[in-house]
Design a protein around this motif. Structure first.
Motif, PDB file in Angstrom:
ATOM      1  N   TYR A  48     -20.143 -90.787 -39.553  1.00  0.00           N
ATOM      2  CA  TYR A  48     -20.934 -91.726 -38.837  1.00  0.00           C
ATOM      3  C   TYR A  48     -19.271 -93.061 -37.963  1.00  0.00           C
ATOM      4  N   GLN A 102     -18.526 -96.831 -36.125  1.00  0.00           N
ATOM      5  CA  GLN A 102     -18.843 -98.508 -36.967  1.00  0.00           C
ATOM      6  C   GLN A 102     -18.836 -99.178 -36.239  1.00  0.00           C
ATOM      7  N   GLY A 144     -18.314-105.180 -36.245  1.00  0.00           N
ATOM      8  CA  GLY A 144     -19.354-106.520 -37.147  1.00  0.00           C
ATOM      9  C   GLY A 144     -20.277-105.701 -36.988  1.00  0.00           C
ATOM     10  N   ARG A 204     -22.852-102.535 -38.527  1.00  0.00           N
ATOM     11  CA  ARG A 204     -23.274-101.420 -39.541  1.00  0.00           C
ATOM     12  C   ARG A 204     -22.382-100.228 -39.541  1.00  0.00           C
ATOM     13  N   PRO A 205     -22.763 -99.333 -40.171  1.00  0.00           N
ATOM     14  CA  PRO A 205     -22.510 -97.230 -39.942  1.00  0.00           C
ATOM     15  C   PRO A 205     -23.982 -97.146 -38.647  1.00  0.00           C
ATOM     16  N   LEU A 261     -25.520 -93.379 -37.427  1.00  0.00           N
ATOM     17  CA  LEU A 261     -25.243 -91.698 -37.747  1.00  0.00           C
ATOM     18  C   LEU A 261     -24.864 -90.913 -36.424  1.00  0.00           C
ATOM     19  N   PHE A 310     -16.080 -92.458 -39.533  1.00  0.00           N
ATOM     20  CA  PHE A 310     -15.428 -92.607 -41.166  1.00  0.00           C
ATOM     21  C   PHE A 310     -17.127 -91.194 -41.130  1.00  0.00           C
ATOM     22  N   PRO A 337     -23.453 -89.510 -51.859  1.00  0.00           N
ATOM     23  CA  PRO A 337     -22.061 -89.119 -50.992  1.00  0.00           C
ATOM     24  C   PRO A 337     -21.039 -90.174 -51.290  1.00  0.00           C
ATOM     25  N   PHE A 348     -17.260 -90.866 -48.586  1.00  0.00           N
ATOM     26  CA  PHE A 348     -17.239 -90.922 -48.077  1.00  0.00           C
ATOM     27  C   PHE A 348     -15.275 -90.615 -47.862  1.00  0.00           C
ATOM     28  N   GLY A 349     -14.635 -90.343 -46.430  1.00  0.00           N
ATOM     29  CA  GLY A 349     -13.401 -91.088 -46.112  1.00  0.00           C
ATOM     30  C   GLY A 349     -13.414 -92.352 -46.250  1.00  0.00           C
ATOM     31  N   ARG A 350     -11.450 -92.257 -45.827  1.00  0.00           N
ATOM     32  CA  ARG A 350     -11.124 -93.941 -45.267  1.00  0.00           C
ATOM     33  C   ARG A 350     -11.829 -94.314 -44.024  1.00  0.00           C
ATOM     34  N   GLY A 351     -11.852 -93.807 -43.137  1.00  0.00           N
ATOM     35  CA  GLY A 351     -11.992 -93.900 -42.402  1.00  0.00           C
ATOM     36  C   GLY A 351     -10.880 -93.651 -40.890  1.00  0.00           C
TER      37      GLY A 351
END
Lengths: 113, 115
Positions: B36, B38, B41, B43-44, B46, B89, B103, B105-108
């Motif tokens: 994803y 992002q 400001g 949304r994430p 895909l 992410f 799901p 998620f990784g920390r980004g």
């Protein structure tokens, strides 16, 4: 992809009050999730919203604080109860069709004074 | 439960360079791996995904590779542009085959592309 309408987009609330966030999807979806995202941080799963039954909460989140409803396959609400400044965050609704794909709402930016 | 590690947390590149972000996962039942993007400001969104029966997938300047044996997958962005600047992410999803799933998620990774 599903079209997700989430509201409110932002709100400023007083501590001790509650706020309900709504998530409406334009098609029936299998999975609905609620996430919290602090600025600059990752996505923290609050709970999985189950249709017609109690939500499944992740560790650290409880129903009394974050009651969730999901009356049908296209709608869910998340309430943040008895808010404190620590609840200030972005709350995101996410939906999936059961094969892994996730789509997110625009998010609700909550500020608690 | 599943655990996803993502590295690096910040990646700074010059425009035109390549960028690689890596993730590892722990649950061998994970079979779907989306990425994803992002923007600030927003949304994430895909951008690309891969399932466990495939080793690599490419979409224009973006590619994802998967090594099931080592339990790691990577995002590759070639010819980076300033508009690629965002937080990325990774996620790992077990049992994504028509049933319920959770799901992780990784920390980004904050990618910064300098003009």
């Amino acid at each position: 992809s599903a079209v997700i309408s989430q509201k409110p987009s932002r709100d400023i609330c007083q501590r001790g009050t509650s706020l309900t966030i709504q998530c409406q999807v334009d098609s029936q979806v299998t999975m609905m999730f609620w996430y919290r995202q602090q600025p600059g941080q990752s996505l923290t799963l609050i709970a999985t919203a189950n249709q017609g039954s109690e939500a499944t909460y992740e560790s650290g989140f409880v129903i009394d604080k974050f009651p969730i409803s999901r009356p049908n396959l296209t709608f869910s609400t998340l309430t943040v109860s008895n808010m404190s400044p620590e609840d200030s965050s972005i709350y995101l609704c996410s939906v999936g069709q059961g094969y892994g794909e996730l789509f997110f709402g625009e998010g609700s930016r909550l500020t608690v004074l | 439960g599943e655990n996803v590690e993502q590295h690096p947390s910040t990646l700074s590149v010059q425009e035109g360079d390549s960028a690689v972000i890596k993730c590892t996962y722990s649950d061998s039942a994970s079979n779907y791996f989306p990425w994803y993007k992002q923007e600030l400001g927003k949304r994430p969104q895909l951008i690309i995904d891969i399932r466990s029966n495939v080793g690599e997938k490419k979409d224009q300047r973006i590619a994802v590779t998967l090594n099931k044996t080592a339990k790691h997958f990577s995002l590759h962005i070639t010819e980076t542009q300033p508009e690629d600047s965002a937080v990325y992410f990774c996620a790992a999803i077990p049992h994504a085959s028509g049933g319920s799933y959770i799901p992780t998620f990784g920390r980004g990774t904050s990618l910064i592309v300098h003009p």
